[in-house]
Each structure stands twice: as C-alpha cells, then as structure tokens.
Design an enzyme around this catalytic site. Structure first.
Site, mmCIF file in Angstrom:
data_model
loop_
_atom_site.group_PDB
_atom_site.id
_atom_site.type_symbol
_atom_site.label_atom_id
_atom_site.label_comp_id
_atom_site.label_asym_id
_atom_site.label_seq_id
_atom_site.Cartn_x
_atom_site.Cartn_y
_atom_site.Cartn_z
ATOM 1 N N TYR A 54 30.657 68.400 52.168
ATOM 2 C CA TYR A 54 31.035 67.459 51.115
ATOM 3 C C TYR A 54 32.520 67.123 51.105
ATOM 4 C CZ TYR A 54 29.949 65.004 46.818
ATOM 5 O OH TYR A 54 29.739 64.035 45.879
ATOM 6 N N LYS A 68 20.223 76.933 53.585
ATOM 7 C CA LYS A 68 19.332 76.580 54.698
ATOM 8 C C LYS A 68 19.658 77.511 55.864
ATOM 9 C CE LYS A 68 16.204 73.852 56.561
ATOM 10 N NZ LYS A 68 14.785 73.867 56.140
ATOM 11 N N ASP A 82 15.121 72.877 51.025
ATOM 12 C CA ASP A 82 13.982 71.947 51.041
ATOM 13 C C ASP A 82 12.862 72.443 50.120
ATOM 14 O OD1 ASP A 82 13.805 74.027 52.865
ATOM 15 O OD2 ASP A 82 12.816 72.850 54.432
ATOM 16 N N ASP A 141 25.167 68.907 44.939
ATOM 17 C CA ASP A 141 25.245 67.479 44.603
ATOM 18 C C ASP A 141 23.836 66.903 44.528
ATOM 19 O OD1 ASP A 141 26.346 64.823 44.349
ATOM 20 O OD2 ASP A 141 25.844 64.518 46.468
ATOM 21 N N ASP A 174 21.225 65.812 40.878
ATOM 22 C CA ASP A 174 20.574 64.532 40.553
ATOM 23 C C ASP A 174 19.063 64.742 40.390
ATOM 24 O OD1 ASP A 174 23.101 63.318 40.932
ATOM 25 O OD2 ASP A 174 22.196 61.515 41.789
#
Ligand code: NAI
Ligand code: MG
Length: 324
Positions: free
Chosen positions: A117, A163, A196, A220, A224
């Site tokens: 990021y 991950k 995931d 991030d 959302d």
C-alpha cells in the site's frame, strides 16, 4: 481548547467535513479549527496535492480531521499517514441497525506504514514491479496494539489475516509475529485465516469476528467489505493513530458519483470525529454524539438517501446537532 487541523479535500469530503464541524460546534468543548488544503483541486490550483504548509498545520495540531481526496489519494492520505507516523488505522465495523444487519461489531486493526500500500513501485523493461515490505518491528507493533486493544476493551479474540501460504516470507513473518505476541496474552483467544477465506467468512460468519489484525492492503479491502455488511461506506469511521499524532477520517473516498448533490451520509465522518474526541480525552461527548446518531437512524425521519430518507447531508447533521 483543542487545535484541530481540518482538511476537507475533494468531492463529498468537503460536504461531510462541514456537516461534522456543525455537530462538533454544538458541544461544550472548544475547538480552534485551522483549515488546510489537499487533494485534486489543491493540485490543480497550486501544482501540488499536499502542500508543505498543510503538513505543517497537521503536525502542529492536537488532531486532524480529514474528509477525502480523489485521484491524488495516494499522494495525500498515504503521505499524511506517513508524515504523522500514524502506525495504526482503527476501523470499527459496527452495525447501528441490528434489526437490519444483525449485531455485527468488530474492529479492524490495520497496519498503516508498510506493505504494498505504500506504493513503492517502478516501471521495468517487462512492465512494472511493486515492492511489498513487511518488517518485524512494524508487525510486532501492530500485533501488540491489537492484543492490547482487545484486552483494554474486553474483547476475547484476535484474528490475524494474511496470505502466508503463498507469500511465505513476507506474510509468513507477519503470522509469526502475531503468534509470538499472542503468547503474551494467554487470556485472549487467537486464530488466523487467509485473506481470501476471510472475505467469505465476513459474509457467512460476521459474528465470529471481534478484532482483526492485518497488513495495510488487506485492511483497506476488508474494511470496505465490512462497510458493506452494516449499511455502506457512509457508516464506517476510522482513526489513524501514532505516538504523537491522530488523524481521523471516514473510510470512504470522494465519491464523485454523488459529489455536489448534498446527499452523502455524514455519519462516517461524524463517527470519525467521535474517535477524535476519544483520542482527545472527551469520551463523554463522543458517547453522547454516538447515542444521538443511533437515535436519529432508528427514527429514520431525517436521514440521507442511503439510509432510506430524503434529507440532505447538512440537514441530517443539523438534526443531530439540534439533539445535543
Ligand atoms: P468511494 O469510497 O468514494 O465511493 C464508493 C461508493 O460508495 C460510491 O458509490 C459512493 O457513492 C458511495 N459512498 C461513499 N461514501 C458515501 C457516503 N458518505 N454516503 C453515501 N454513499 C457513499 O470510492 P471510489 O468511488 O472507489 O473512489 C472515488 C475517489 O475517492 C477516487 O478518486 C479514489 O482515489 C478516492 N479515494 C480516496 C480515499 C481517501 O481519501 N481516503 C479513500 C478511497 C478512495
Ligand atoms: Mg480504502
């Protein structure tokens, strides 16, 4: 009296920040606002998206209230987080309409200083490369923050999201730091999921989450998604906190699709100001405003279109302010 740097930015940023100061102004707390510019419009006018003067004002303030930037977001908000050394981004995902969304209530503790990021990328002969930097120091610090937050707020579980099956070295380090920190907090349950799978569990089992600790990019994206669970981006606030600075902003962006129409939901930014009040030690005022927001949404009379009403951003803010 508190010195607050106010950076409305672009699009609905200006609308929701104005709405928020309308509410703050009704409190028995005194604020001295210094307005500062940043964002797309600022770049058009001054040639730079984040002037040095704005950074200076932000650094000298007791806290920063930020709206949203547009396409210059990376050069504005990511840079501001860096300049202010705000290492944690707290993003509470809490349903204010339990009858509609259930009792969802978890905190995303997002690492705020590294990972993909920060946008450390470059063109190469083949295309492009972006570097994902994960350090032990930042991972230890954010995991420690998450467990301490859980302990201090009576939460019983912290979940790490990563991950590490694919990014064995970088996310593997994050996971290792997480479990090392967990050992210091035996009273708090710890577990971890791949990002995931987490994207699915948030929809299928949202009540299983209490505190999520994760790296910058996953935080991030999942925040959302979290907003989507509890009524949308108009509902989710955030706090960027460092050892010396605090910057408070809604999770959403400048929303060009609704900007200028006066219909943006101001709740995310007003709740961000409540997080600012907590940071400043004005928790009584923060709880007062939060209670009023819940009441106003439950009434459902003077609320913005995303909440099923017809009120404008400013009308909703003035109604909230009138109840203080
Ligand atoms: P966005 O968060 O601005 O909007 C996504 C969707 O949510 C849109 O449909 C929008 O209308 C809706 N929405 C957002 N806030 C709302 C509110 N308060 N009330 C009602 N509906 C709301 O994200 P998008 O569209 O991906 O990006 C738009 C611009 O914002 C881009 O230029 C992006 O770079 C910037 N951005 C800036 C951020 C920041 O300054 N922190 C964060 C995210 C995006
Ligand atoms: Mg985002």
């Amino acid at each position: 009296m508190y010195n607050i740097a106010v950076i409305p930015g672009d699009g609905i940023g200006e609308e929701v920040v104005k709405a928020t100061t309308t509410v703050l102004d009704k409190l028995d707390v005194e604020f001295n606002y210094t307005h500062a510019i940043a964002g797309d419009k600022c770049k058009e006018e001054t040639g730079v998206p984040l002037p040095d003067e704005t950074i200076q004002i932000a650094k000298e303030s007791d806290a920063v209230l930020f709206g949203a930037a547009g396409e210059t977001a990376a050069d504005v908000i990511v840079r501001l987080r860096h300049e202010l050394s705000t290492f944690v981004n707290l993003r509470p995902v809490k349903s204010l309409q339990p009858e509609k969304y259930g009792n969802i209530d978890f905190m995303i503790v997002r690492e705020n200083t590294e990972d993909l990021y920060i946008g450390d990328e470059e063109e190469t002969p083949e295309g492009a490369i972006a570097r994902k930097k994960i350090t032990k120091a930042a991972s230890d610090k954010i995991c420690e923050y998450a467990f301490k937050y859980a302990k201090d707020t009576g939460r019983k579980k912290v979940t790490a999201v990563h991950k590490a099956n694919v990014l064995k070295i970088s996310d593997g380090l994050f996971k290792k730091c997480f479990y090392e920190t967990a050992e210091k907090y035996p009273e708090i349950e710890s577990n971890d999921f791949y990002v995931d799978a987490t994207a699915m569990y948030l929809i299928t089992n949202p009540l299983d989450f209490e505190v999520i600790v994760t790296s910058n990019l996953y935080g991030d994206i999942l925040s959302d998604e979290g907003a989507g669970l509890v009524g949308g981006l108009g509902m989710i606030p955030s706090a960027n906190i460092g050892d010396e600075n605090g910057l408070f902003e809604p999770v959403h962006g400048s929303a060009p699709d609704i900007a200028g129409q006066g219909i943006a939901n101001p709740v995310a930014t007003i709740l961000s100001a409540c997080m600012m009040l907590d940071y400043l030690g004005e928790s009584e005022s923060a709880r007062r405003i939060e209670d009023i927001i819940v009441e106003v949404i439950q009434e459902g009379k003077i609320v913005t279109p995303d909440l099923g009403g017809t009120a404008s951003t400013q009308e909703m803010a003035e109604y909230i302010a009138s109840k203080i």
